[in-house]
Scaffold this motif. Structure first.
Motif, PDB file in Angstrom:
ATOM      1  N   ARG A  42       0.857  -1.191   0.000  1.00  0.00           N
ATOM      2  CA  ARG A  42       0.000   0.000   0.000  1.00  0.00           C
ATOM      3  C   ARG A  42       0.888   1.234   0.000  1.00  0.00           C
ATOM      4  NH1 ARG A  42      -5.142   1.708   0.860  1.00  0.00           N
ATOM      5  NH2 ARG A  42      -5.844  -0.450   1.057  1.00  0.00           N
ATOM      6  N   ILE A  43       0.478   2.230  -0.767  1.00  0.00           N
ATOM      7  CA  ILE A  43       1.206   3.496  -0.813  1.00  0.00           C
ATOM      8  C   ILE A  43       0.473   4.508   0.049  1.00  0.00           C
ATOM      9  CG2 ILE A  43       2.051   5.360  -2.286  1.00  0.00           C
ATOM     10  CD1 ILE A  43       2.113   3.374  -4.603  1.00  0.00           C
ATOM     11  N   TYR A  44       1.164   5.039   1.036  1.00  0.00           N
ATOM     12  CA  TYR A  44       0.604   6.074   1.915  1.00  0.00           C
ATOM     13  C   TYR A  44       1.171   7.423   1.489  1.00  0.00           C
ATOM     14  CZ  TYR A  44      -0.847   2.265   4.998  1.00  0.00           C
ATOM     15  OH  TYR A  44      -1.422   1.127   5.509  1.00  0.00           O
ATOM     16  N   VAL A  45       0.278   8.379   1.258  1.00  0.00           N
ATOM     17  CA  VAL A  45       0.701   9.694   0.785  1.00  0.00           C
ATOM     18  C   VAL A  45       0.429  10.743   1.859  1.00  0.00           C
ATOM     19  CG1 VAL A  45       0.488  11.422  -1.025  1.00  0.00           C
ATOM     20  CG2 VAL A  45       0.113   8.995  -1.563  1.00  0.00           C
ATOM     21  N   ASP A  46       1.476  11.396   2.315  1.00  0.00           N
ATOM     22  CA  ASP A  46       1.341  12.549   3.203  1.00  0.00           C
ATOM     23  C   ASP A  46       0.948  13.712   2.287  1.00  0.00           C
ATOM     24  OD1 ASP A  46       1.489  14.407   5.206  1.00  0.00           O
ATOM     25  OD2 ASP A  46       3.679  14.388   5.353  1.00  0.00           O
ATOM     26  N   ALA A  47      -0.374  13.896   2.120  1.00  0.00           N
ATOM     27  CA  ALA A  47      -0.884  14.656   0.983  1.00  0.00           C
ATOM     28  C   ALA A  47      -0.812  16.163   1.125  1.00  0.00           C
ATOM     29  CB  ALA A  47      -2.333  14.247   0.705  1.00  0.00           C
ATOM     30  N   GLY A  72      -5.063  16.532   6.597  1.00  0.00           N
ATOM     31  CA  GLY A  72      -5.805  16.996   7.757  1.00  0.00           C
ATOM     32  C   GLY A  72      -7.297  17.070   7.471  1.00  0.00           C
ATOM     33  N   GLN A  73      -7.640  17.505   6.247  1.00  0.00           N
ATOM     34  CA  GLN A  73      -9.036  17.598   5.821  1.00  0.00           C
ATOM     35  C   GLN A  73      -9.196  16.824   4.522  1.00  0.00           C
ATOM     36  OE1 GLN A  73     -11.199  19.066   7.832  1.00  0.00           O
ATOM     37  NE2 GLN A  73      -9.600  19.776   9.244  1.00  0.00           N
ATOM     38  N   ILE A  86      -8.245  10.028   3.252  1.00  0.00           N
ATOM     39  CA  ILE A  86      -8.400   9.983   4.698  1.00  0.00           C
ATOM     40  C   ILE A  86      -8.284  11.395   5.259  1.00  0.00           C
ATOM     41  CG2 ILE A  86      -7.485   9.064   6.857  1.00  0.00           C
ATOM     42  CD1 ILE A  86      -8.597   6.920   5.003  1.00  0.00           C
ATOM     43  N   ALA A  87      -9.306  11.836   5.973  1.00  0.00           N
ATOM     44  CA  ALA A  87      -9.243  13.102   6.697  1.00  0.00           C
ATOM     45  C   ALA A  87      -8.871  12.762   8.136  1.00  0.00           C
ATOM     46  CB  ALA A  87     -10.579  13.823   6.634  1.00  0.00           C
ATOM     47  N   ALA A  88      -7.608  12.924   8.458  1.00  0.00           N
ATOM     48  CA  ALA A  88      -7.106  12.488   9.766  1.00  0.00           C
ATOM     49  C   ALA A  88      -7.471  13.447  10.887  1.00  0.00           C
ATOM     50  CB  ALA A  88      -5.589  12.317   9.707  1.00  0.00           C
ATOM     51  N   GLY A  89      -7.928  14.650  10.541  1.00  0.00           N
ATOM     52  CA  GLY A  89      -8.277  15.625  11.568  1.00  0.00           C
ATOM     53  C   GLY A  89      -7.308  16.788  11.565  1.00  0.00           C
TER      54      GLY A  89
END
Length: 198
Positions: A42-47, A72-73, A86-89
């Motif tokens: 899986r590729i996780y992107v710090d977007a 974050g949003q 993913i909106a992590a907050g």
């Protein structure tokens, strides 16, 4: 006198409904959606402020890999079943924490955040900066130390400049680095099928 016709009508009706009966008894397993392969990279992107999201989507689609776009949003992403947003907050480091808690050996993390890169490298994930620079176990310690030193110097006013800006050549370097990393993981999985079984 009309009995043969009645019998033919009954037989015809039975033959007509037979395929429907067979369709009703299709094994349940053939109608269930495919479950995701837990052994897939899986590729996780710090977007947040990531300049190479389109390149990530392109390479991931080429290899059929799922992508988690974490910010974050909520942000706009392509309509693709392999891409989740993913909106992590809005909390400090919420997106970083979300990624670091999930990235593992066999996964790839795209980030320019050095503390996040350090956490993911320690977890066994492959980490690449948007300019194509890999973060490794051998380099992350020095990279983190330099980052902390520069942060201290900037806060004291001794250094006012930041890192160099993203250049067009960085885009092609990143594409090559991501593709090579995926292929290397695939080779490792072929030799070690238990790589991500848990």
């Amino acid at each position: 006198m009309f009995q043969p016709r009645v019998l033919l009508a009954i037989v015809a009706a039975m033959e007509y409904h037979a395929p429907l009966e067979r369709a009703r008894h299709v094994p349940q397993s053939t109608r269930q959606p495919m479950k995701p392969n837990l052994n897939t990279t899986r590729i996780y992107v710090d977007a947040d402020a990531c300049p190479v999201k389109d390149e990530i989507y392109r390479v991931a689609s080429k290899h059929g890999l799922p992508v988690s776009v974490v910010a974050g949003q909520f942000i706009r992403v392509p309509q693709d079943p392999l891409i989740e947003r993913i909106a992590a907050g809005s909390g400090m480091d919420a997106a970083d924490d979300w990624i670091a808690e999930r990235a593992a050996k066999g996964d790839i993390v795209i980030t320019s955040d050095i503390p996040l890169a350090s956490r993911c490298v320690k977890a066994g994930a492959e980490v690449i900066a948007p300019n194509g620079k890999p973060f490794t176990e051998q380099s992350i310690g020095m990279t983190l130390a330099v980052r902390n030193l520069m942060t201290d110097l900037r806060s004291s006013g001794e250094v006012t400049g930041g890192p160099r800006s993203f250049a067009p050549r960085d885009r092609s370097t990143f594409l090559s680095a991501l593709d090579q990393t995926i292929r290397r993981i695939q080779r490792q999985r072929a030799n070690q099928p238990e790589l991500k079984q848990s």
